[in-house]
Scaffold this motif. Structure first.
Motif, short mmCIF file in Angstrom:
data_model
loop_
_atom_site.label_atom_id
_atom_site.label_comp_id
_atom_site.label_asym_id
_atom_site.label_seq_id
_atom_site.Cartn_x
_atom_site.Cartn_y
_atom_site.Cartn_z
N PHE A 1 -19.11 -33.29 5.13
CA PHE A 1 -18.51 -34.04 6.23
C PHE A 1 -17.72 -35.25 5.71
O PHE A 1 -16.57 -35.47 6.12
N ILE A 2 -18.32 -36.02 4.81
CA ILE A 2 -17.66 -37.24 4.31
C ILE A 2 -16.40 -36.89 3.54
O ILE A 2 -15.33 -37.50 3.74
N ILE A 3 -16.50 -35.90 2.67
CA ILE A 3 -15.32 -35.50 1.89
C ILE A 3 -14.21 -34.99 2.80
O ILE A 3 -13.04 -35.38 2.66
N SER A 4 -14.57 -34.15 3.76
CA SER A 4 -13.57 -33.61 4.69
C SER A 4 -12.94 -34.71 5.52
O SER A 4 -11.72 -34.72 5.73
N ALA A 5 -13.77 -35.65 6.00
CA ALA A 5 -13.25 -36.75 6.83
C ALA A 5 -12.30 -37.64 6.04
O ALA A 5 -11.24 -38.03 6.53
N LEU A 6 -12.67 -37.96 4.80
CA LEU A 6 -11.83 -38.83 3.98
C LEU A 6 -10.52 -38.16 3.58
O LEU A 6 -9.50 -38.82 3.41
N LEU A 7 -10.55 -36.83 3.43
CA LEU A 7 -9.34 -36.10 3.06
C LEU A 7 -8.42 -35.87 4.25
O LEU A 7 -7.18 -35.97 4.12
N LEU A 8 -8.98 -35.55 5.42
CA LEU A 8 -8.18 -35.15 6.57
C LEU A 8 -7.74 -36.31 7.47
O LEU A 8 -6.65 -36.29 8.04
N THR A 9 -8.60 -37.34 7.61
CA THR A 9 -8.31 -38.42 8.56
C THR A 9 -7.05 -39.21 8.23
O THR A 9 -6.25 -39.51 9.13
N PRO A 10 -6.82 -39.60 6.95
CA PRO A 10 -5.61 -40.37 6.65
C PRO A 10 -4.32 -39.66 7.02
O PRO A 10 -3.31 -40.29 7.33
N TYR A 11 -4.32 -38.33 7.01
CA TYR A 11 -3.10 -37.56 7.28
C TYR A 11 -3.00 -37.09 8.73
O TYR A 11 -1.90 -37.00 9.28
#
Length: 394
Positions: A354-364
């Motif tokens: 969840f954390i990795i996905s959120a950090l990768l997807l949220t900024p974009y």
């Protein structure tokens, strides 16, 4: 037995839905209209923090007591749990103090006192209601939650007078605790440790870590959003999940009833389980369609300010929530028939994804990307629970 099982599930569903409906469809919209968007976003985060600290502790104590009750009752030694309950309360206070000190929240002393009272009373209430579950007294749980809901309604009136949103929660929880004091004896149990304390404490820690990590996804979604996208995005995201979360929390008591009955059973066949799972799957699909269909009407009435933005991600957030519900149906079986270590492994790996996905997807992709991160992690957790169930110790 089957009729009573179905009756208990229906009673427990009604029991859990009442306070949720009162809070999510009455109290929170009223708070949203009284507070600024920024303050409302902060309030949502604070509520998530309080729940994240108290719920795993109280719920784990509840489940551990239920699982080990036969053993302890045999030797008439139950004092370990009261000791764990008090110790958990002090631990919760310590964690909460560190959160508001290092989290940068500007909280007045009165708010800190009120929130601490919510924290402790909620934790102990979530544990003490285990006596109803042990005795399969789900009618008692219903009465308790009716009083909890009534207390929330009283608290809404006091909120308008005092301006403190915490009064809403505190009024409900304290009224529910008064019912527990009058209806149970569990809170009178002695405060000491038995020779079984070490084993029980180890199981408590394992299940607590697993519960904490899993609840980090359920509640930290809003906490993590605050630094990433700001308080208004928190409000929009909360609005997008509100209808699905209500249904999620309404269905979750099914797991409680299942676990209560499983503590008295010796096993379950795959065929019987999958019949029940198929029924649950069809129910979830109907629930998903209903949620997506009803959300525009409900959100435009309750949260007109954020409804338009929230509806853009409603399909994703609702799917993530219903997948989480399906996962919760496996958990009581895995708790009963598998080692508790599996709960820790599942929760750690799910939180990591969840954390990795959120950090990768949220900024974009903003909230759209964040919502997809939740969907990805919940799907992973579902598959993990399913696989562990299939390899259970029969």
């Amino acid at each position: 037995m089957k009729k009573k099982f179905i009756y208990d599930i229906l009673v427990n569903l009604l029991s859990s839905s009442l306070p949720l409906i009162t809070l999510q469809l009455v109290a929170m919209p009223l708070i949203a209209r009284q507070e600024t968007p920024q303050d409302y976003g902060i309030i949502i985060v604070l509520i998530s923090i309080l729940t994240l600290i108290s719920f795993p502790l109280g719920n784990v104590l509840n489940n551990i007591r239920l699982i080990k009750n036969d053993y302890y009752s045999k030797y008439d030694k139950v004092e370990d749990f009261q000791f764990l309950g008090i110790s958990s309360s002090f631990f919760a206070i310590l964690v909460f103090v560190n959160v508001w000190v290092f989290g940068g929240f500007e909280i007045a002393p009165v708010n800190i006192i009120l929130q601490t009272l919510i924290l402790i009373s909620l934790l102990l209430k979530d544990y003490w209601i285990v006596e109803f579950r042990i005795k399969l007294n789900f009618l008692g749980l219903l009465i308790n939650n009716i009083l909890l809901s009534f207390g929330y309604l009283l608290g809404i009136g006091l909120y308008y007078i005092s301006g403190y949103w915490e009064i809403i929660y505190l009024s409900g929880i304290l009224l529910a605790c008064l019912h527990i004091f009058n209806s149970t004896k569990i809170w009178k149990e002695p405060l000491s440790k038995s020779i079984s304390f070490k084993s029980t404490f180890q199981d408590f820690i394992k299940l607590y870590i697993a519960g904490l990590l899993k609840n980090l996804i359920n509640y930290a979604d809003k906490i993590l959003l605050l630094p990433l996208l700001g308080p208004i995005s928190v409000a929009i995201y909360f609005t997008a999940t509100i209808v699905g979360k209500i249904l999620s929390m309404v269905f979750s008591p099914i797991s409680s009833v299942i676990l209560s009955y499983l503590t008295r059973s010796k096993g379950i066949s795959n065929a019987l389980f999958f019949k029940g799972f198929l029924i649950a799957l069809v129910t979830m699909l109907l629930g998903y369609i209903s949620t997506v269909f009803l959300s525009p009407f409900i959100l435009n009435i309750l949260y007109p300010e954020w409804a338009e933005e929230s509806l853009k991600i409603i399909y994703i957030t609702t799917a993530a929530i219903y997948i989480s519900i399906l996962s919760s149906l496996f958990q009581p079986f895995n708790l009963r028939y598998n080692k508790m270590n599996w709960q820790v492994y599942m929760s750690i790996s799910t939180l990591f994804i969840f954390i990795i996905s959120a950090l990768l997807l949220t900024p974009y992709y903003g909230l759209y990307g964040y919502s997809n991160a939740l969907l990805i992690s919940n799907s992973f957790y579902f598959v993990f629970q399913f696989v562990v169930f299939l390899r259970r110790e029969k």
